[in-house]
Scaffold this motif. Structure first.
Motif, PDB file in Angstrom:
ATOM      1  N   UNK A  36      52.516  83.842  32.452  1.00 56.70           N
ATOM      2  CA  UNK A  36      51.056  83.777  32.315  1.00 56.70           C
ATOM      3  C   UNK A  36      50.501  84.969  31.537  1.00 56.70           C
ATOM      4  N   UNK A  37      51.347  85.615  30.757  1.00 57.62           N
ATOM      5  CA  UNK A  37      50.911  86.745  29.945  1.00 57.62           C
ATOM      6  C   UNK A  37      51.137  88.104  30.579  1.00 57.62           C
ATOM      7  N   UNK A  38      51.448  88.138  31.889  1.00 55.53           N
ATOM      8  CA  UNK A  38      51.662  89.406  32.567  1.00 55.53           C
ATOM      9  C   UNK A  38      53.144  89.778  32.571  1.00 55.53           C
ATOM     10  N   UNK A  39      53.399  91.096  32.655  1.00 58.22           N
ATOM     11  CA  UNK A  39      54.761  91.626  32.621  1.00 58.22           C
ATOM     12  C   UNK A  39      54.939  92.678  33.715  1.00 58.22           C
ATOM     13  N   UNK A  40      56.164  92.878  34.132  1.00 57.79           N
ATOM     14  CA  UNK A  40      56.566  94.040  34.933  1.00 57.79           C
ATOM     15  C   UNK A  40      57.397  94.915  33.997  1.00 57.79           C
ATOM     16  N   UNK A  41      56.716  95.695  33.189  1.00 56.99           N
ATOM     17  CA  UNK A  41      57.359  96.453  32.112  1.00 56.99           C
ATOM     18  C   UNK A  41      58.020  97.715  32.654  1.00 56.99           C
ATOM     19  N   UNK A  42      59.144  98.081  32.049  1.00 58.53           N
ATOM     20  CA  UNK A  42      59.861  99.304  32.402  1.00 58.53           C
ATOM     21  C   UNK A  42      59.975 100.157  31.136  1.00 58.53           C
ATOM     22  N   UNK A  43      59.431 101.360  31.191  1.00 56.52           N
ATOM     23  CA  UNK A  43      59.497 102.321  30.091  1.00 56.52           C
ATOM     24  C   UNK A  43      60.434 103.461  30.488  1.00 56.52           C
TER      25      UNK A  43
END
Length: 416
Positions: free
Chosen positions: A132-139
Motif C-alpha cells: 500500500x505504499x508503506x515500507x519498513x525501511x532499514x538504513x
C-alpha cells in the motif's frame, strides 16, 4: 529546541568519531574529528527504531493537517522537522516504519523514502513496498556495514505472499530484514524491522510468525530485532516474541507457526537491559501531543550473548517547523535509541596506548581501560592485559560473568 530525553548513559557515545576510526583502521589521511575521553571506541554502534508517520501524499487532509509532511510551499512542514531530528543523532543503523514512497508524487516532489535517503548519503538502505505504499525501511552506514542479503515477509497466514491477516482487513503488515557484515569488527548479523497489526489476535499470531522466521533465517547468527509492535512489553504479543509464552492458537489461519523455545532463540529486551525498571514515563506513541506518561510500543531486542547495550534513550526533542506552533514533532512517535557493543570471546587492554587510537578490544586494536574491556567481553570470556603498568586504581564491574582476567608477556601492575 525543547528536549526532555529519557536517557541513561554508562559511557559517552563515541559514534561521532566514526570517521576518525575508519581513517585509523584503513590508513587514510585527513583531519580527525574531536576525540572523546578514553580514546575512540570503534566497537560500538548506534541503532534507532522510529515510526516516521506516513505522508498523506496529495490526498485531502483528514486529520493532523498541521503535521503534514509537505505544505503548500514545499519547504515548511513536518519534513524539515524530521530532517533536523534525525540528522542531529546520526544513527549507524535505523529502522523506519510507515515510510512511504507513493506513486501520486509523479516526480513532482520527493517521497519520504527519497527524502531520508538524501539526508543520509553515507547510508545504504533496503525497503520493500508492503502493498500500500508503506515500507519498513532499514538504513545502515555503508562504510561500516556491507549488506549480504535482504528480504521481507508478511505478518499474515501466508508470510511469503503479499497478504494481510484476515482480521487486519486492508492493512498489510510486514517485517523486512537485512544480513550485514560489520566491516570494522568482522562479525555478521541480522537486523529485522517490522510494523505489527492493531487487531489483538492478528498481533499475537504475527509475534509467533516473527519468532519462527527470525530463527529460521538467522540460524544462530546474532540478531537485532526492532519495530513498532503496537503493544507494550507486558502484553501477550511481546511474550510470544520472547518465547516466554507458548505460541497462540492459529485462530483465523489454517497453520500455526512452529514453536521456537527460548533456548533456540534467546532474545533480550534491549532497552530494559540498560534501564531495568520502568518509571511509567516511557510512552513512545504520542499522537503529536507530546508527553511521556505510559509504556513503549516501539521496541529493540537483541540475541543474548552477541551484543551489549550500554545506553538507552527515548528521543523527545522538538524543532521549529510549519506546524503552527513554536516547536513541532517529527512524527506521532518518538524514536528509541540504543548504543551497542559487539561482544567478543576475548578483549584486550593496553594502558600505555594514547587516546588517539581506534579501540575495538581486539589484539591489534585493544582498549586502554579495563572497564571498556569488561563491557565488551562475552560471558565466560577473557579480559587480557598487556605487559604494562598504570598508576590508576582499577574497579571491575562486569555485567556478564564469570570473566577471567589474565595478562600476557609478564605481570601487569594494577593500581600501584
Amino acid at each position: 529546541m525543547k528536549a526532555t530525553p529519557n536517557l541513561q548513559i554508562r559511557k559517552p557515545s563515541p559514534l561521532s568519531t566514526l570517521a576518525a576510526c575508519l581513517s585509523l583502521l584503513m590508513g587514510l589521511t585527513g583531519p580527525l574529528l574531536p576525540l572523546p575521553a578514553g580514546g575512540i571506541d570503534c566497537n560500538s554502534f548506534k541503532l534507532w527504531t522510529f515510526n516516521l508517520r506516513f505522508d498523506d501524499g496529495w490526498a485531502p487532509c483528514i486529520s493532523d493537517c498541521e503535521n503534514n509532511w509537505f505544505k503548500s510551499d514545499f519547504t515548511k512542514g513536518r519534513r524539515e522537522v524530521a530532517k533536523a531530528y534525525m540528522q542531529a543523532y546520526q544513527p549507524d543503523i535505523f529502522g523506519l516504519q510507515e515510510v512511504r514512497n507513493p506513486l501520486p508524487s509523479l516526480g513532482l516532489r520527493s517521497s519520504q523514502l527519497q527524502d531520508v535517503a538524501s539526508w543520509f548519503p553515507d547510508h545504504d538502505s533496503y525497503a520493500l513496498d508492503r502493498g500500500d505504499g508503506e515500507h519498513c525501511a532499514i538504513f545502515y552506514r555503508s562504510a561500516r556495514f556491507t549488506r549480504l542479503n535482504a528480504g521481507t515477509f508478511w505478518l499474515s497466514c501466508t508470510p511469503d505472499q503479499q497478504s494481510h491477516h484476515p482480521l487486519e482487513t486492508g492493512n498489510y503488515r510486514i517485517t523486512s530484514w537485512v544480513r550485514l557484515k560489520d566491516n570494522t569488527m568482522g562479525t555478521i548479523f541480522y537486523v529485522f524491522n517490522g510494523h505489527w497489526p492493531l487487531n489483538a489476535e492478528a498481533r499475537n499470531y504475527s509475534a509467533a510468525v516473527v519468532r519462527e522466521r527470525v530463527h529460521a533465517l538467522a540460524q544462530g547468527s546474532p540478531v537485532l530485532l526492532l519495530g513498532d509492535f503496537n503493544c507494550t512489553e507486558t502484553e501477550a504479543p511481546f511474550e510470544f516474541l520472547l518465547g516466554t509464552r507458548v505460541n497462540p492458537p492459529r485462530g483465523s489461519c489454517s497453520l500455526s507457526p512452529r514453536v521456537v523455545s527460548p533456548q533456540e532463540l534467546p532474545l533480550v529486551n534491549s532497552y530494559r537491559a540498560v534501564i531495568p525498571v520502568s518509571d511509567g514515563e516511557e510512552d513512545t506513541s504520542h499522537g503529536f501531543a507530546g508527553g511521556s506518561g505510559g509504556e513503549r510500543i516501539d521496541h529493540v531486542l537483541h540475541s543474548s550473548g552477541d551484543f551489549a547495550p550500554y545506553t538507552a534513550a527515548i528521543r523527545r526533542e522538538t524543532y521549529a517547523g510549519g506546524c503552527g506552533a513554536d516547536t513541532c514533532y517529527p512524527s506521532d512517535h518518538y524514536a528509541v535509541e540504543l548504543d551497542f557493543h559487539s561482544l567478543l570471546p576475548e578483549t584486550y587492554v593496553d594502558f600505555r596506548l594514547p587516546d588517539l587510537i581506534c579501540e575495538l578490544g581486539t589484539e591489534p586494536f585493544p582498549f586502554n581501560t579495563v572497564e571498556e574491556a569488561a563491557q565488551a567481553v562475552k560471558e565466560s570470556g577473557k579480559v587480557i592485559l598487556r605487559n604494562t603498568s598504570t598508576s590508576q586504581a582499577i574497579l571491575l564491574k562486569p555485567t556478564r560473568g564469570p570473566i577471567t582476567l589474565t595478562s600476557v608477556g609478564g605481570p601487569s601492575i594494577l593500581g600501584k
